[in-house]
Design a protein around this motif. Structure first.
Motif, PDB file in Angstrom:
ATOM      1  N   MET A 119      19.012  27.406  63.300  1.00 20.14           N
ATOM      2  CA  MET A 119      18.615  27.169  61.905  1.00 20.14           C
ATOM      3  C   MET A 119      19.851  26.868  61.101  1.00 20.14           C
ATOM      4  SD  MET A 119      16.521  29.601  59.264  1.00 20.14           S
ATOM      5  CE  MET A 119      17.898  30.727  59.064  1.00 20.14           C
ATOM      6  N   GLU A 120      20.084  25.617  60.813  1.00 16.59           N
ATOM      7  CA  GLU A 120      21.229  25.240  59.992  1.00 16.59           C
ATOM      8  C   GLU A 120      20.789  24.959  58.560  1.00 16.59           C
ATOM      9  OE1 GLU A 120      23.365  21.471  60.766  1.00 16.59           O
ATOM     10  OE2 GLU A 120      25.121  22.777  60.960  1.00 16.59           O
ATOM     11  N   ILE A 121      19.760  24.119  58.414  1.00 18.85           N
ATOM     12  CA  ILE A 121      19.192  23.845  57.100  1.00 18.85           C
ATOM     13  C   ILE A 121      17.722  24.239  57.137  1.00 18.85           C
ATOM     14  CG2 ILE A 121      18.664  22.093  55.364  1.00 18.85           C
ATOM     15  CD1 ILE A 121      21.013  20.466  56.417  1.00 18.85           C
ATOM     16  N   LEU A 122      17.302  25.024  56.166  1.00 21.38           N
ATOM     17  CA  LEU A 122      15.907  25.436  56.049  1.00 21.38           C
ATOM     18  C   LEU A 122      15.427  25.115  54.648  1.00 21.38           C
ATOM     19  CD1 LEU A 122      13.457  26.940  57.326  1.00 21.38           C
ATOM     20  CD2 LEU A 122      14.393  29.043  56.329  1.00 21.38           C
ATOM     21  N   VAL A 123      14.352  24.360  54.553  1.00 14.52           N
ATOM     22  CA  VAL A 123      13.744  24.021  53.267  1.00 14.52           C
ATOM     23  C   VAL A 123      12.662  25.061  52.978  1.00 14.52           C
ATOM     24  CG1 VAL A 123      12.388  22.303  52.021  1.00 14.52           C
ATOM     25  CG2 VAL A 123      14.258  21.570  53.527  1.00 14.52           C
ATOM     26  N   ILE A 124      12.694  25.628  51.783  1.00 13.04           N
ATOM     27  CA  ILE A 124      11.752  26.689  51.424  1.00 13.04           C
ATOM     28  C   ILE A 124      10.916  26.226  50.243  1.00 13.04           C
ATOM     29  CG2 ILE A 124      11.495  29.091  50.713  1.00 13.04           C
ATOM     30  CD1 ILE A 124      14.157  29.692  52.026  1.00 13.04           C
ATOM     31  N   THR A 125       9.605  26.196  50.451  1.00  9.35           N
ATOM     32  CA  THR A 125       8.681  25.791  49.396  1.00  9.35           C
ATOM     33  C   THR A 125       7.649  26.881  49.201  1.00  9.35           C
ATOM     34  OG1 THR A 125       7.273  23.982  48.591  1.00  9.35           O
ATOM     35  CG2 THR A 125       7.022  24.593  50.907  1.00  9.35           C
ATOM     36  N   GLY A 126       6.873  26.768  48.141  1.00  8.55           N
ATOM     37  CA  GLY A 126       5.786  27.700  47.897  1.00  8.55           C
ATOM     38  C   GLY A 126       4.458  26.980  47.945  1.00  8.55           C
ATOM     39  N   THR A 127       3.382  27.748  47.976  1.00  8.35           N
ATOM     40  CA  THR A 127       2.057  27.146  47.854  1.00  8.35           C
ATOM     41  C   THR A 127       1.721  26.898  46.389  1.00  8.35           C
ATOM     42  OG1 THR A 127       1.090  29.373  47.881  1.00  8.35           O
ATOM     43  CG2 THR A 127       1.188  28.169  49.978  1.00  8.35           C
ATOM     44  N   GLY A 128       2.612  27.320  45.508  1.00  6.41           N
ATOM     45  CA  GLY A 128       2.442  27.134  44.070  1.00  6.41           C
ATOM     46  C   GLY A 128       3.544  27.902  43.370  1.00  6.41           C
ATOM     47  N   THR A 129       3.375  28.121  42.078  1.00  9.89           N
ATOM     48  CA  THR A 129       4.367  28.885  41.319  1.00  9.89           C
ATOM     49  C   THR A 129       4.061  30.376  41.394  1.00  9.89           C
ATOM     50  OG1 THR A 129       3.067  28.642  39.298  1.00  9.89           O
ATOM     51  CG2 THR A 129       4.761  26.984  39.722  1.00  9.89           C
ATOM     52  N   GLU A 130       5.081  31.188  41.141  1.00  8.31           N
ATOM     53  CA  GLU A 130       4.938  32.641  41.065  1.00  8.31           C
ATOM     54  C   GLU A 130       4.373  33.255  42.345  1.00  8.31           C
ATOM     55  OE1 GLU A 130       6.262  34.117  38.461  1.00  8.31           O
ATOM     56  OE2 GLU A 130       6.679  32.152  37.577  1.00  8.31           O
ATOM     57  N   VAL A 131       4.810  32.764  43.499  1.00  8.95           N
ATOM     58  CA  VAL A 131       4.360  33.336  44.768  1.00  8.95           C
ATOM     59  C   VAL A 131       5.455  34.152  45.448  1.00  8.95           C
ATOM     60  CG1 VAL A 131       2.616  31.554  45.171  1.00  8.95           C
ATOM     61  CG2 VAL A 131       4.942  31.244  46.067  1.00  8.95           C
ATOM     62  N   GLY A 132       6.621  34.263  44.810  1.00  6.34           N
ATOM     63  CA  GLY A 132       7.702  35.047  45.385  1.00  6.34           C
ATOM     64  C   GLY A 132       8.709  34.239  46.171  1.00  6.34           C
ATOM     65  N   GLY A 190       8.249  25.286  42.686  1.00  5.78           N
ATOM     66  CA  GLY A 190       6.797  25.330  42.839  1.00  5.78           C
ATOM     67  C   GLY A 190       6.371  24.925  44.234  1.00  5.78           C
ATOM     68  N   GLY A 191       5.386  24.014  44.311  1.00  7.40           N
ATOM     69  CA  GLY A 191       4.832  23.613  45.591  1.00  7.40           C
ATOM     70  C   GLY A 191       5.516  22.409  46.208  1.00  7.40           C
ATOM     71  N   LEU A 192       5.052  22.057  47.390  1.00  7.04           N
ATOM     72  CA  LEU A 192       5.680  21.018  48.204  1.00  7.04           C
ATOM     73  C   LEU A 192       5.712  19.659  47.528  1.00  7.04           C
ATOM     74  CD1 LEU A 192       6.791  20.340  51.090  1.00  7.04           C
ATOM     75  CD2 LEU A 192       4.434  19.729  51.678  1.00  7.04           C
ATOM     76  N   LEU A 193       4.674  19.311  46.785  1.00  3.87           N
ATOM     77  CA  LEU A 193       4.550  17.964  46.225  1.00  3.87           C
ATOM     78  C   LEU A 193       4.859  17.897  44.733  1.00  3.87           C
ATOM     79  CD1 LEU A 193       1.442  16.537  48.115  1.00  3.87           C
ATOM     80  CD2 LEU A 193       3.867  16.481  48.735  1.00  3.87           C
TER      81      LEU A 193
END
Length: 238
Positions: free
Chosen positions: A1-14, A112-115
């Motif tokens: 794991m060198e680069i990891l992209v972190i997204t949420g399913t929406g806002t305020e999800v931790g 926020g989310g992916l898109l």
């Protein structure tokens, strides 16, 4: 794991607290960590942003923001309203790649989310992940409604040919309701990807030393921790 992209399913999800947990776990393993926040919205120049919060909780990480916009809106909208230049996916990819030459782990935390759009041409975090050929970790909420948003995010990741690393629950309730307990089994099914951790509710309010001590126990071995989904789920079987 060198680069990891972190997204949420929406806002305020931790998402930010989960990013801090991943960073703290990597640091505890002796790895150098950088946290890239492509677009920070809703904060003034003198206020702390999400990357600053990750550093406060996790410890000695390198932080980088590419842009900051004052209104709490989607980055493309916030940039347009502030008459500021937007962030482009190519810029995100280039910044992350440069950080990766100097650090063992680079965490790219979206908004926020992916898109959610970075620019008016429709550039998103998903586009940056594709350019980087990096795995994507999805942070989801625990309760009712999370199955739909998680499955939609998973479908979009696969439609784009992106590497879906798995799901982390961003805030596991101290007193989980029936929906939350059932979702432990259902989330990996609808996601088609493993559950890779569960960050306890209120973790962001812990003293940094306590946060750093606890973080590895909240994340699965895939993320450098010791958390085991089967053991955790068994304790909350509905």
């Amino acid at each position: 794991m060198e680069i990891l992209v972190i997204t949420g399913t929406g806002t305020e999800v931790g998402k930010t607290i989960a990013t801090a947990a991943v960073a703290a776990t990597a640091l505890a393993a002796g790895r150098s960590v950088a946290v890239l926040k492509p677009a920070q919205t809703g904060v003034r120049p003198d206020e702390r942003g999400d990357a600053d919060e990750v550093a406060r909780l996790a410890g000695a990480v390198t932080t980088l923001e590419l842009a900051r916009y004052p209104e709490p809106l989607a980055p493309a909208t916030a940039a347009r309203r502030a008459s500021l230049a937007p962030v482009r996916p190519q810029e995100v990819a280039e910044a992350a790649a440069k950080l990766a030459t100097e650090h063992d782990v680079v965490l790219v935390e979206g908004a926020g989310g992916l898109l959610v759009r970075f620019d008016d041409e429709g550039g998103t975090l998903a586009d940056a992940a594709r350019l980087l050929n990096a795995p994507v970790l999805v942070v989801a909420s625990a309760g009712l409604g999370t199955l739909n948003t998680t499955e939609l995010t998973a479908r979009e990741l696969r439609a784009r040919g992106l590497d879906f690393a798995g799901v982390v629950i961003g805030s596991w309730p101290n007193k989980p309701d029936l929906a939350s307990r059932c979702n432990l089994a259902d989330l990996p099914v609808v996601a088609g990807a493993p559950l890779l951790g569960s960050v306890p509710e209120g973790a962001g309010a812990l003293e940094p030393a306590d946060f750093r001590t606890g973080a590895p126990s909240w994340l699965a071995p895939r993320l450098g921790g010791s958390w085991d989904a089967a053991t955790f789920n068994a304790g909350y079987a509905p």
